[in-house]
Design a protein around this motif. Structure first.
Motif, PDB file in Angstrom:
ATOM      1  N   GLU A 142       0.831  -1.197   0.000  1.00  0.00           N
ATOM      2  CA  GLU A 142       0.000   0.000   0.000  1.00  0.00           C
ATOM      3  C   GLU A 142       0.871   1.254   0.000  1.00  0.00           C
ATOM      4  O   GLU A 142       0.562   2.233  -0.695  1.00  0.00           O
ATOM      5  CB  GLU A 142      -0.927   0.008   1.214  1.00  0.00           C
ATOM      6  CG  GLU A 142      -1.865   1.197   1.229  1.00  0.00           C
ATOM      7  CD  GLU A 142      -2.743   1.253   2.462  1.00  0.00           C
ATOM      8  OE1 GLU A 142      -3.537   2.216   2.577  1.00  0.00           O
ATOM      9  OE2 GLU A 142      -2.628   0.355   3.320  1.00  0.00           O
ATOM     10  N   VAL A 162      -9.379   1.806  -2.080  1.00  0.00           N
ATOM     11  CA  VAL A 162      -8.311   1.293  -1.225  1.00  0.00           C
ATOM     12  C   VAL A 162      -8.559   1.728   0.215  1.00  0.00           C
ATOM     13  O   VAL A 162      -8.561   0.906   1.145  1.00  0.00           O
ATOM     14  CB  VAL A 162      -6.933   1.771  -1.722  1.00  0.00           C
ATOM     15  CG1 VAL A 162      -5.830   1.287  -0.779  1.00  0.00           C
ATOM     16  CG2 VAL A 162      -6.668   1.273  -3.141  1.00  0.00           C
ATOM     17  N   LYS A 166     -10.160  -0.555   3.451  1.00  0.00           N
ATOM     18  CA  LYS A 166      -9.328  -0.641   4.654  1.00  0.00           C
ATOM     19  C   LYS A 166     -10.101  -0.123   5.869  1.00  0.00           C
ATOM     20  O   LYS A 166     -10.099  -0.753   6.947  1.00  0.00           O
ATOM     21  CB  LYS A 166      -8.043   0.152   4.464  1.00  0.00           C
ATOM     22  CG  LYS A 166      -7.044  -0.030   5.597  1.00  0.00           C
ATOM     23  CD  LYS A 166      -5.718   0.645   5.272  1.00  0.00           C
ATOM     24  CE  LYS A 166      -4.687   0.382   6.371  1.00  0.00           C
ATOM     25  NZ  LYS A 166      -3.374   0.994   6.058  1.00  0.00           N
TER      26      LYS A 166
END
Length: 399
Positions: A142, A162, A166
């Motif tokens: 990441e 993303v 998360k």
């Protein structure tokens, strides 16, 4: 006078469907009422298509986030596993991820790039070229992804998936590590137990992972295959094809649809004497030229259909006949020659013959499902039923 209209696709309005409704009766009566209202008749080989959403709703085929979490805990008892190749969708996957994360301690989430399986992009190919990244070989953390590409929001939704995924995991109490790769086996450097979330390539991913030494390998199609605490389920597809219903509940893909399509067909045959074909349809299979999204997020376009929809079209290309076989003709003579050619074409498959080039012999249910999906839309049209007429006609049936 020659008939001037070919295929017609009509969205048919119906009542709002609730669990326990007799959907076969509602579909048949809605189609018959539409025909009376609009002044048309049903014919043999007309097609009635019903969206999977109302089929599943009438079945009451739902599961809660807690149900999903319980199934995950039972199937991944260690609580730590890799989750690979999910699609980027608030409607399709986020609610499933909420349940998966609620049943986990730590998830290593591996995203494919530059896009997911159905074309939702994290980055563009131009960005990869600019940074010298090879998506087939390079595995990105990441941190590396952010250093290279920064924040990339979805073209249509404006969501940074993303961060969204998360945060979603963290909100359910699961630690989440995110990596980016396109070889499913890359996850094994982090986790030996894997939940495979790709849709159409899932069997290959499972095979490669098992061959590479993975320990527990399951797919989304293997979660919620049986009731959990009285929930719905789908024995064949599990969580594949599910949609968000509420913040705590998913609507699963409909199950056991064959009796439904046969009952609708029988009701229409009894009312009209016509042999109408019936299918249940989900996502169509087509690609958006702007967002690059390939629509098919369901495991299949049609989970059930009547026998007359089996197979692929057996068609010839009119422009090929006009430009080649009958290039010396025009006007009525050309029309007569092409009509005779079509009327006498072989009944067996024409695949491979020059006269068929460009006819794209996809399965009938995939073609009709795509037409139905585009006709009914995904918003507030209120037409969960689609009536398609004239689809099986050809130029020789013009009278």
């Amino acid at each position: 006078m020659s008939r001037m209209i070919g295929t017609v696709s009509r969205g048919v309005r119906a009542p709002i469907i609730r669990e326990g409704d007799n959907l076969a009766e509602i579909v048949a009566s809605s189609v018959l009422a539409a025909a009376e209202s609009e002044g048309f008749s049903l014919h043999d080989r007309d097609v009635v298509a019903v969206t999977e959403a109302v089929v599943a709703r009438s079945q009451g085929n739902y599961a809660s986030v807690d149900d999903i979490a319980a199934d995950v805990r039972a199937k991944f008892p260690g609580g730590e596993f890799g989750l690979i190749f999910p699609i980027l969708s608030r409607n399709r996957f986020a609610i499933c991820l909420r349940g998966i994360a609620r049943g986990a301690k730590k998830i290593t989430l591996m995203l494919s790039y530059p896009s997911d399986e159905v074309g939702n992009h994290l980055v563009s190919l131009d960005q990869l070229d600019e940074k010298g990244i090879n998506p087939w070989t390079d595995v990105l953390t990441e941190e590396r992804y952010r250093a290279l590409f920064g924040e990339n929001k979805h073209t249509f939704t404006g969501v940074d998936y993303v961060q969204y995924y998360k945060d979603l995991c963290a909100g359910e109490g699961a630690e989440a590590e995110i990596i980016f790769a396109n070889d499913c086996r890359a996850i094994l450097n982090n986790q030996k137990n894997v939940l495979v979330c790709d849709i159409h390539t899932r069997e290959r991913s499972k095979r490669l992972l098992k061959a590479a030494g993975a320990e527990i390998v399951l797919g989304l199609d293997e979660l919620m295959t049986a009731p959990v605490n009285g929930s719905g389920c789908n024995e064949r597809y599990g969580l594949l094809g599910s949609n968000k219903a509420t913040e705590e509940k998913v609507k699963l893909f409909p199950r056991n649809c064959e009796p439904f399509v046969l009952e609708v067909q029988a009701r229409l045959k009894q009312a009209t004497g016509k042999q109408v074909e019936v299918m249940v349809y989900g996502d169509g299979a087509f690609k958006d030229p702007v967002g690059k999204i390939w629509e098919l997020a369901d495991p299949v376009v049609s989970p059930a259909y009547t026998g007359g929809l089996e197979g692929t079209p057996n068609e010839v290309k009119l422009k090929y006949l006009a430009d080649n076989n009958f290039s010396q003709l025009s006007g009525d003579a050309l029309k007569a020659a092409i009509t005779e050619y079509i009327a006498n074409k072989p009944k067996e498959s024409l695949v491979g013959r020059m006269e068929t080039q460009g006819t794209t012999p996809r399965r009938l249910t995939d073609l009709l499902g795509s037409l139905s999906d585009l006709t009914t839309g995904s918003g507030d049209k209120g037409t969960p039923i689609v009536l398609i007429q004239g689809y099986f006609d050809n130029y020789a049936d013009a009278e």
